[in-house]
Design an enzyme around this catalytic site. Structure first.
Site, short mmCIF file in Angstrom:
data_model
loop_
_atom_site.label_atom_id
_atom_site.label_comp_id
_atom_site.label_asym_id
_atom_site.label_seq_id
_atom_site.Cartn_x
_atom_site.Cartn_y
_atom_site.Cartn_z
N ASP A 1 45.75 57.81 31.43
CA ASP A 1 45.84 57.17 32.59
C ASP A 1 46.14 58.16 33.70
O ASP A 1 45.64 59.41 33.80
CB ASP A 1 46.63 56.06 32.55
N HIS B 1 41.94 49.74 27.58
CA HIS B 1 42.54 50.76 28.40
C HIS B 1 43.96 51.53 27.61
O HIS B 1 43.95 52.70 27.74
CB HIS B 1 42.86 50.32 29.51
#
Length: 309
Positions: A108, A290
């Site tokens: 991320d 994610h």
């Protein structure tokens, strides 16, 4: 599930004018450093499944809570969270341990910092692995304006910049609910509700999908953000356009050996031209959303170790 008591104990290390809370595993004598960089709104704890395996493979594993997180420093100046400072912290961390370079792994926002390391400090990176976020091409339009043009003014990255302090306060007031609603897996595709997504999560009574963490695991993040609040970490987003300016004139090609790990069900789009900018990249997709290294810890760890070999 992971027992939080098994996570390494931290050390506060002074680097680059700040103190960072750093977790370590493996032997410094191995002279084989690997640095793990968390994303937003995460914590070094997000690497809990990979740290033991990397240490067992002979690496000196260095996992900082980056500035703005946990017990690391939280400067008041928004510009103290730009890419120059974030990568400068990691360079100084290498200097602290006496390493010329290291393998860097980021997820991320941590992936963005790792890409930044390769651009701004290429000699300090031996190899890199990015999870979720591919290399971001620096186009002709500053990033906040670009995101607003594609995603609209309610996009959380735009909102963080256009309405400073608003989301920070709401997330602080609804800390545990926000974290519990954000850290989910196996969510079904759905049409997003109107409004700012992160504020919606902080206010939602019912979350979709399955919990990613046990209550004991989630309590680690809850306790960390109770100490730090969310402003320091959100300030990373408030430097998107500053970072765009900082990278002007920097060679955009990343020549290092690189591994890009996508979550097949992640909402972050894959890069259509990644190899144009990262010519020595290998690309792997895992069946996750994610939170790749936490959703599929064994598969992620194996992918990383196999590629490093």
């Amino acid at each position: 599930m992971f027992n939080p008591d098994d996570f390494p104990k931290p050390t506060l290390i002074s680097v680059n004018g700040v103190e960072l809370e750093v977790f370590e595993a493996g032997s410094e004598n191995s002279r084989n450093p690997i640095v793990l960089c968390h994303g937003w709104p995460q914590h070094a704890f997000s690497w809990r499944y990979q740290i033991p395996a990397l240490a067992a493979a002979g690496y000196h594993v260095i996992v900082p809570n980056q500035r703005g997180y946990g017990n690391s420093a939280r400067p008041n100046d928004v510009t103290a969270y730009d890419l120059a400072h974030l990568t400068g912290d990691l360079v100084a961390l290498l200097d602290h341990f006496g390493y010329d370079d290291a393998v860097f792994i980021g997820h991320d926002w941590g992936a963005n910092v790792v890409w930044g390391m390769a651009l701004l400090h290429p000699n300090r990176v031996s190899k890199l692995i990015a999870l979720a976020l591919p290399y971001q091409e620096r186009g002709d339009i500053p990033w906040v304006e670009l995101i607003e043009g594609f995603m609209g003014p309610d996009n959380y990255m735009v909102h963080f910049n256009k309405h400073p302090g608003v989301a920070d306060a709401i997330l602080d007031q609804n800390r545990l609910r926000f974290l519990r609603n954000l850290y989910r897996k196996n969510q079904q595709p759905h049409t997003p509700e109107p409004g700012m997504a992160m504020i919606n999560l902080a206010k939602a009574e019912v979350a979709t999908g399955e919990a990613l963490m046990t209550d004991a695991e989630l309590s680690v993040l809850d306790a960390a953000f109770e100490v730090s609040g969310f402003t320091g970490s959100i300030n990373w987003y408030r430097n998107l356009d500053r970072n765009w300016h900082l990278l002007a004139g920097v060679d955009p090609i990343v020549p290092h050996p690189a591994l890009m790990i996508y979550g097949e069900r992640d909402l972050i789009p894959k890069s259509p031209n990644l190899s144009d900018f990262v010519p020595n990249v290998e690309i792997v997709s895992l069946d996750t959303g994610h939170w790749i290294q936490e959703e599929k810890p064994k598969e992620t760890t194996k992918t990383i170790l196999d590629w490093l070999k």
